[in-house]
Design an enzyme around this catalytic site. Structure first.
Site, PDB file in Angstrom:
ATOM      1  N   GLU A  72     -37.102  94.943  70.489  1.00  0.00           N
ATOM      2  CA  GLU A  72     -36.343  93.707  70.312  1.00  0.00           C
ATOM      3  C   GLU A  72     -36.923  92.679  69.496  1.00  0.00           C
ATOM      4  O   GLU A  72     -36.589  92.066  68.687  1.00  0.00           O
ATOM      5  CB  GLU A  72     -35.975  93.087  71.737  1.00  0.00           C
ATOM      6  CG  GLU A  72     -35.314  91.807  71.704  1.00  0.00           C
ATOM      7  CD  GLU A  72     -36.028  90.865  72.894  1.00  0.00           C
ATOM      8  OE1 GLU A  72     -36.551  89.760  72.489  1.00  0.00           O
ATOM      9  OE2 GLU A  72     -36.082  91.292  74.087  1.00  0.00           O
ATOM     10  N   HIS A  73     -38.416  92.647  69.832  1.00  0.00           N
ATOM     11  CA  HIS A  73     -39.141  91.743  69.358  1.00  0.00           C
ATOM     12  C   HIS A  73     -39.357  92.024  67.510  1.00  0.00           C
ATOM     13  O   HIS A  73     -39.008  91.211  66.740  1.00  0.00           O
ATOM     14  CB  HIS A  73     -40.569  91.585  69.577  1.00  0.00           C
ATOM     15  CG  HIS A  73     -40.635  90.701  70.861  1.00  0.00           C
ATOM     16  ND1 HIS A  73     -41.947  89.662  70.811  1.00  0.00           N
ATOM     17  CD2 HIS A  73     -40.123  90.565  71.947  1.00  0.00           C
ATOM     18  CE1 HIS A  73     -41.808  88.985  71.969  1.00  0.00           C
ATOM     19  NE2 HIS A  73     -40.656  89.591  72.581  1.00  0.00           N
TER      20      HIS A  73
ATOM     21  N   HIS B 105     -38.440  96.272  74.857  1.00  0.00           N
ATOM     22  CA  HIS B 105     -38.795  94.936  74.728  1.00  0.00           C
ATOM     23  C   HIS B 105     -39.476  94.701  73.330  1.00  0.00           C
ATOM     24  O   HIS B 105     -39.261  93.744  72.623  1.00  0.00           O
ATOM     25  CB  HIS B 105     -39.640  94.354  75.838  1.00  0.00           C
ATOM     26  CG  HIS B 105     -40.256  92.811  75.770  1.00  0.00           C
ATOM     27  ND1 HIS B 105     -41.583  92.574  75.390  1.00  0.00           N
ATOM     28  CD2 HIS B 105     -39.502  91.689  75.831  1.00  0.00           C
ATOM     29  CE1 HIS B 105     -41.645  91.321  75.220  1.00  0.00           C
ATOM     30  NE2 HIS B 105     -40.415  90.833  75.686  1.00  0.00           N
TER      31      HIS B 105
ATOM     32  N   GLU C 280     -47.490  87.095  76.330  1.00  0.00           N
ATOM     33  CA  GLU C 280     -46.308  86.840  77.047  1.00  0.00           C
ATOM     34  C   GLU C 280     -46.284  87.496  78.665  1.00  0.00           C
ATOM     35  O   GLU C 280     -45.993  86.865  79.601  1.00  0.00           O
ATOM     36  CB  GLU C 280     -45.112  87.655  76.463  1.00  0.00           C
ATOM     37  CG  GLU C 280     -43.671  87.244  77.057  1.00  0.00           C
ATOM     38  CD  GLU C 280     -42.567  88.049  76.237  1.00  0.00           C
ATOM     39  OE1 GLU C 280     -41.516  88.157  76.574  1.00  0.00           O
ATOM     40  OE2 GLU C 280     -42.707  88.151  75.085  1.00  0.00           O
TER      41      GLU C 280
END
Length: 423
Positions: free
Chosen positions: A65-66, A62, A137
């Site tokens: 991905e950022h 993740h 997040e």
């Protein structure tokens, strides 16, 4: 007849291993393009060919991905915006997806998508800057009861495995992520042979194929790539049968998770997944006798739902609701699941109706490029198109539901998770 049925699906693999799927939909102005990479949050322990076990912190996929959007001299999000396109990305358990939608400048958008995914740029400074964003997040998800309940259900089914960690990781694990972790994960999984590019909507497939080919021929990748072996459930312990926590909710939330028994080969995975959708729809759909009885008794409400996840090393299903009587919900669902063979037999007369209903939903999606792309993202780990789903679903019979019963109806492999109001 759907536009998608009237068009020809173009499906091929480039010399570098990239799988390309083109679904032209004549008459549409919008086009969606998506790159799916066969790597997700569970890939924290993996073994490349001729190499020892490698590990990265939870949440690395993740995090990657950022950071993939941010380059030395541009940000891909901003570049898509200047091209008049919407872009997004998301990480799931087993895959990472990057996408855009546009009504113009398709060539430039496609090149931007391929270039930013295939040309990484990581610095420790940029990686450190992201910790606060991802930390917020994680905290946001921690405040969502539905998300907490679902994550707890999966973790209870697969304790002591990467499945037990949140997709984004934890506040502790993301502090451990360094540039070398992102680079290791990228080098091992972000290779063309481990990616699928889908383009769906209004475009000329020959023209788009030429653009893709030209873009890929100008790049160099590892030769003879073989995907590392993901060590997902090797250390799986016994299912945690019960989990509870208290949060500031007005009514209890409860979810029952069922851990599957099989390691489904790719050739059988779609059949099993669709058989699961039919199984749960037949017994628990809003038109079923069971749903109506539980709803009228106040045991479930409109929040009731069910879903399943099928991957190459695991599969599970869950049913959940918001209810004032969680104990009775657990008892009723437990009874119906244990009695599933008889329940399927009792509902046999509705099988074709339920099957047609599911077929109708899939065929209805075929008139929306967005729906086709989103459905593909949900099943991308198996590289299935919505047309594949329709063909397999049409072939299923009621006897195929036994696949689901044999895999999931094992009470010793079930968990019950609850979020209860604070006293």
């Amino acid at each position: 007849m759907s536009n998608l049925y009237q068009s020809k699906v173009v499906d091929y693999q480039l010399a570098n291993g990239l799988t390309v799927k083109l679904l032209p939909m004549p008459g549409f102005h919008q086009t969606y393009a998506m790159i799916n990479v066969n790597v997700g949050s569970v890939d924290t322990r993996f073994q490349p060919t001729n190499h020892g076990l490698m590990t990265v912190p939870a949440g690395t996929a993740h995090y990657l991905e950022h950071k993939l959007f941010e380059k030395k001299d541009y940000d891909a999000f901003e570049l898509f915006g200047r091209l008049g396109a919407d872009s997004n990305a998301f990480t799931d358990l087993c895959e990472t997806s990057y996408l855009f939608s546009t009504t113009g400048r398709l060539k430039e958008c496609l090149e931007t998508l391929l270039n930013f995914v295939q040309q990484p740029y990581f610095t420790q400074k940029k990686v450190d800057k992201e910790r606060g964003i991802i930390g917020e997040e994680i905290k946001m998800y921690d405040d969502q009861p539905g998300m907490r309940l679902y994550d707890a259900m999966v973790a209870s089914l697969y304790p002591h495995t990467p499945l037990a960690a949140d997709i984004a990781g934890s506040i502790t694990s993301i502090q451990q992520i360094r540039v070398q972790d992102l680079q290791v994960l990228y080098d091992n999984f972000y290779q063309p042979a481990n990616m699928t590019l889908l383009v769906v909507g209004g475009f000329d497939p020959r023209e788009v194929s030429t653009w893709i080919q030209d873009n890929q021929e100008g790049k160099t990748f590892s030769a003879h790539y073989q995907r590392p072996t993901s060590m997902i459930i090797n250390s799986a312990g016994q299912v945690v049968s019960n989990w509870q926590m208290k949060m500031a909710v007005q009514r209890p939330r409860v979810m029952i998770g069922l851990r599957g028994q099989h390691d489904w080969p790719a050739a059988d995975r779609l059949k099993y997944q669709l058989a699961g959708e039919l199984f749960f729809s037949l017994i628990f759909d809003e038109s079923s006798d069971n749903f109506l009885r539980l709803y009228n008794a106040g045991i479930i409400d409109d929040s009731f739902g069910y879903e399943s996840e099928v991957a190459n090393q695991f599969d599970y299903a869950c049913l959940g609701t918001v209810t004032d009587d969680p104990d009775r919900f657990i008892s009723e669902i437990d009874h119906l699941l244990r009695d599933s063979e008889r329940q399927v037999a009792l509902a046999a007369g509705q099988f074709e109706t339920v099957k047609r209903s599911l077929l109708g939903r899939l065929i209805g999606m075929m008139d929306s490029p967005e729906a086709v792309a989103n459905r593909f993202a949900e099943t991308a780990n198996g590289a299935w198109l919505i047309t594949d789903e329709v063909a397999v679903l049409r072939s299923l019979t009621i006897d195929d539901l036994q696949l689901v019963i044999d895999s999931l109806i094992k009470p010793e492999q079930w968990t019950t998770c609850q979020i209860l109001p604070v006293d």
